[in-house]
Enzyme design. Structure first.
Site, PDB file in Angstrom:
ATOM      1  CB  THR A 185       3.029  -3.665   0.378  1.00 48.06           C
ATOM      2  OG1 THR A 185       2.098  -2.645   0.640  1.00 48.06           O
ATOM      3  CG2 THR A 185       3.287  -4.442   1.660  1.00 48.06           C
ATOM      4  CD  GLU A 328      -0.111  -5.728   3.015  1.00 49.92           C
ATOM      5  OE1 GLU A 328      -0.760  -5.295   2.050  1.00 49.92           O
ATOM      6  OE2 GLU A 328       0.604  -5.001   3.719  1.00 49.92           O
ATOM      7  CE  LYS A 438      -3.046   3.103  -2.913  1.00 52.29           C
ATOM      8  NZ  LYS A 438      -3.597   1.790  -2.637  1.00 52.29           N
ATOM      9  CD1 TRP A 443       1.011   1.702  -0.959  1.00 49.53           C
ATOM     10  CD2 TRP A 443      -0.104   3.388  -0.010  1.00 49.53           C
ATOM     11  NE1 TRP A 443      -0.150   1.199  -0.435  1.00 49.53           N
ATOM     12  CE2 TRP A 443      -0.855   2.208   0.146  1.00 49.53           C
ATOM     13  CE3 TRP A 443      -0.608   4.584   0.508  1.00 49.53           C
ATOM     14  CZ2 TRP A 443      -2.080   2.184   0.803  1.00 49.53           C
ATOM     15  CZ3 TRP A 443      -1.835   4.551   1.153  1.00 49.53           C
ATOM     16  CH2 TRP A 443      -2.559   3.367   1.289  1.00 49.53           C
TER      17      TRP A 443
HETATM   18  P1  ADP Z   1      -3.853  -1.605  -3.908  1.00 54.89           P
HETATM   19  O1  ADP Z   1      -3.465  -0.202  -4.191  1.00 54.89           O
HETATM   20  O2  ADP Z   1      -3.651  -2.512  -5.044  1.00 54.89           O
HETATM   21  O3  ADP Z   1      -5.245  -1.722  -3.377  1.00 54.89           O
HETATM   22  P2  ADP Z   1      -2.045  -1.466  -1.671  1.00 54.89           P
HETATM   23  O4  ADP Z   1      -1.574  -2.574  -0.796  1.00 54.89           O
HETATM   24  O5  ADP Z   1      -1.051  -0.606  -2.337  1.00 54.89           O
HETATM   25  O6  ADP Z   1      -2.914  -2.186  -2.737  1.00 54.89           O
HETATM   26  O7  ADP Z   1      -3.038  -0.515  -0.886  1.00 54.89           O
HETATM   27  C1  ADP Z   1      -4.062  -1.021  -0.065  1.00 54.89           C
HETATM   28  C2  ADP Z   1      -4.790   0.115   0.611  1.00 54.89           C
HETATM   29  O8  ADP Z   1      -5.393   0.975  -0.367  1.00 54.89           O
HETATM   30  C3  ADP Z   1      -5.937  -0.313   1.485  1.00 54.89           C
HETATM   31  O9  ADP Z   1      -5.513  -0.734   2.763  1.00 54.89           O
HETATM   32  C4  ADP Z   1      -6.773   0.967   1.536  1.00 54.89           C
HETATM   33  O10 ADP Z   1      -6.260   1.912   2.472  1.00 54.89           O
HETATM   34  C5  ADP Z   1      -6.596   1.528   0.144  1.00 54.89           C
HETATM   35  N1  ADP Z   1      -7.723   1.058  -0.700  1.00 54.89           N
HETATM   36  C6  ADP Z   1      -7.755   0.009  -1.539  1.00 54.89           C
HETATM   37  N2  ADP Z   1      -8.955  -0.098  -2.141  1.00 54.89           N
HETATM   38  C7  ADP Z   1      -9.717   0.901  -1.660  1.00 54.89           C
HETATM   39  C8  ADP Z   1     -11.077   1.320  -1.876  1.00 54.89           C
HETATM   40  N3  ADP Z   1     -11.898   0.722  -2.730  1.00 54.89           N
HETATM   41  N4  ADP Z   1     -11.506   2.409  -1.169  1.00 54.89           N
HETATM   42  C9  ADP Z   1     -10.700   3.062  -0.304  1.00 54.89           C
HETATM   43  N5  ADP Z   1      -9.416   2.714  -0.066  1.00 54.89           N
HETATM   44  C10 ADP Z   1      -8.933   1.644  -0.724  1.00 54.89           C
END
Ligand code: ADP
Length: 538
Positions: A185, A328, A438, A443
């Site tokens: 990540t 995580e 994002k 990312w």
């Molecule tokens: P993923 O993209 O699969 O959720 P990542 O580890 O790449 O996993 O990203 C996690 C982050 O994405 C979270 O800490 C948050 O900032 C953002 N995120 C995930 N789900 C949401 C959601 N439903 N609403 C807003 N932000 C989110």
């Protein structure tokens, strides 16, 4: 007094054997460049058994990391099971990363072999010589015409399977806490970090995906995971689907909205999951298709705009169900579906409930803490704090013991998200402590992008901030201070970047400013920049 229950470890082989015995006639469909391929779980399980033997034949050590560089396909699902069922560790590589990052991650993990879809080989092969730990590149024929180099490290997936006898008997993994899979990540600073999932965490996470207040996946479902299998194990859905015995439709490389909506209709898909960008792309097409089979559309990875969710509801009768999680957290941590105490609310209030990040799923604990004092904040729906998570599928550390500041003194994961929680534990994200961009569910590290821009001889300082974007959620904007006496145009910044970062990382805009606002500790104050340049309060 000790209990008198059998102590059977929770392992991925249990998911496999259940599906093999009970669901052998259920179907797995994959879209390939040659058209659709449909197999039964029975055929799939025989191939998993062949692959298990083939890994031994390749001399892949018993606890080796086996990497994949692949789309969502049946063969990827074969690897999802054969690798951990034989005690090895599945390492899914994110195909959207820039070559430098992929090379860093492969070396850091020490991958022994990479299984790569033929269509993706042209992206991977140019870095092959730098991947010193990788002994074999196994090419999976996905119908692409991409050239296959004549090199002793190259092997062919179908040949390996055809020449391997299916493994006989039950797969056994004695230690449920042994590593089963890993994903890297992006961090706010430094290199990507490895999250390592166990057999136990994967089984428990899958089990909760089957509960009704989470995704409620069942044997009667047909699931189409749009979220990539190279990103947090497609949110764990491939494991959950096999556990439940659901029919599966894999989109392969066909990720365009037209193709996806067509697949949803043709296969009478009931359950699907992906990032908001995907659902945004499909929205204008919904009216032209019969999607009455859909039961739940899960959205996560970034906030789901209410207009998007309501747009889906207007078109097909169901809104998008928002879920929150991170690499995580395996990732399922909370789901936003209205509960009984929301009954009777007017439609506008219900829209607001669905716009939250939801309530923690069973076995996950969430709390918010004051960022300065570390004190736990009240669940009053108003006081913000850093969101922290604990539970059996939440990371306790990163691979190689890096990034220990992501964990609190009492072992909770510090998510880097800032949230409020209401009296029932519904989470609402209000900010992010991490300054990442994002875009389309993936990312972009603003820090990395800044470093590359600042490497230009005429750049004195650069900061990258996220600009809200209706299609991609966020897009990067670069703010650049030019060296005194220097001259620089936006085109020159782009030329410099094009050679060094992935195309989709290129900032949407380059703004030249006289100076960058700084915090008390001398770091760029992105909060001030955002306020000044984008007019955002956060
Ligand atoms: P993923 O993209 O699969 O959720 P990542 O580890 O790449 O996993 O990203 C996690 C982050 O994405 C979270 O800490 C948050 O900032 C953002 N995120 C995930 N789900 C949401 C959601 N439903 N609403 C807003 N932000 C989110």
């Amino acid at each position: 007094m000790q209990a008198l229950m059998q102590d059977s470890p929770l392992t991925i082989p249990q998911l496999f054997h259940r599906a093999e015995r009970q669901f052998h006639d259920k179907r797995i469909v994959t879209t390939t460049l040659r058209g659709e391929v449909s197999n039964t779980y029975g055929e799939w399980s025989t191939r998993v058994r062949r692959l298990a033997t083939a890994l031994d034949g390749l001399g892949v050590p018993q606890d080796a990391k086996v990497a994949t560089f692949a789309w969502n396909t049946q063969s990827h699902l074969e690897l999802y099971f054969a690798v951990p069922c034989t005690g090895r560790v599945l390492h899914t590589l994110n195909i959207r990363l820039f070559a430098e990052q992929v090379a860093y991650i492969v070396e850091h993990a020490g991958d022994d072999v990479i299984f790569v879809d033929r269509s993706l080989l042209p992206m991977l092969w140019p870095m092959a010589d730098r991947l010193a730990t990788v002994r074999h590149f196994v090419v999976i024929d996905d119908g692409a015409e991409a050239e296959i180099p004549d090199d002793p490290r190259i092997r062919h997936y179908e040949e390996l399977l055809a020449s391997a006898e299916p493994f006989r008997g039950r797969f056994e993994v004695a230690d449920e806490n042994a590593a089963a899979a890993m994903c890297y990540t992006s961090g706010t600073t430094g290199h990507p970090k490895g999250v390592v999932y166990s057999h136990r965490s994967t089984v428990l996470h899958s089990l909760v995906s089957l509960t009704v207040d989470a995704v409620g996946l069942s044997e009667r479902d047909t699931i189409l995971p749009v979220v990539p299998m190279f990103h947090v194990n497609a949110w764990g859905l491939p494991y959950a689907a096999v556990f439940a015995g659901s029919s599966i439709v894999f989109p392969g490389p066909a990720m365009k909205p037209e193709a996806l909506v067509e697949m949803l209709e043709r296969h009478r898909v009931t359950t699907t999951a992906g990032v908001p960008t995907i659902w945004m792309g499909m929205l204008p097409l919904l009216g032209e298709h019969d999607l009455s089979s859909l039961r739940v559309v899960v959205g996560g990875g970034a906030a789901i705009p209410t207009a998007l969710s309501e747009g889906w509801r207007a078109a097909i009768g169901i809104p998008i169900t928002q879920a929150w999680g991170m690499t995580e957290t395996s990732p399922l941590a909370s789901v936003a579906s209205p509960r009984s105490h929301h009954e009777g609310l007017d439609s506008e209030s219900l829209i607001q409930v669905r716009a939250t990040q939801g309530q923690a799923v069973p076995l996950v604990d969430l709390r918010i803490v004051d960022m300065d004092t570390g004190a736990e904040q009240p669940w009053d729906g108003a006081t913000p704090g850093e969101l922290q998570a604990a539970g059996p599928w939440i990371a306790s550390a990163y691979y190689g013991d890096e990034g220990s500041d992501a964990f609190s003194a009492d072992g909770w994961l510090r998510t880097g998200d800032v949230a409020t929680m209401d009296e029932h534990g519904f989470v609402r994200l209000v900010d992010r402590t991490k300054d990442l961009v994002k875009s389309g569910g993936e990312w972009i590290s603003s820090v990395e992008l800044e470093n590359v821009i600042m490497a230009h001889e005429w750049v004195a300082e650069a900061a990258v901030i996220a600009k809200p974007d209706p299609k991609w959620t966020e897009r990067p904007v670069a703010c650049v201070v030019v060296e005194q006496g220097g001259q620089l145009t936006a085109d020159e910044v782009y030329d410099h970047l094009r050679e060094r970062v992935a195309k989709w990382w290129l900032p949407d805009e380059v703004w030249f400013v006289d100076e960058l606002p700084k915090t008390s500790t001398g770091k760029f104050s992105k909060k001030d920049l955002r306020e000044r340049l984008l007019g955002q309060s956060q």
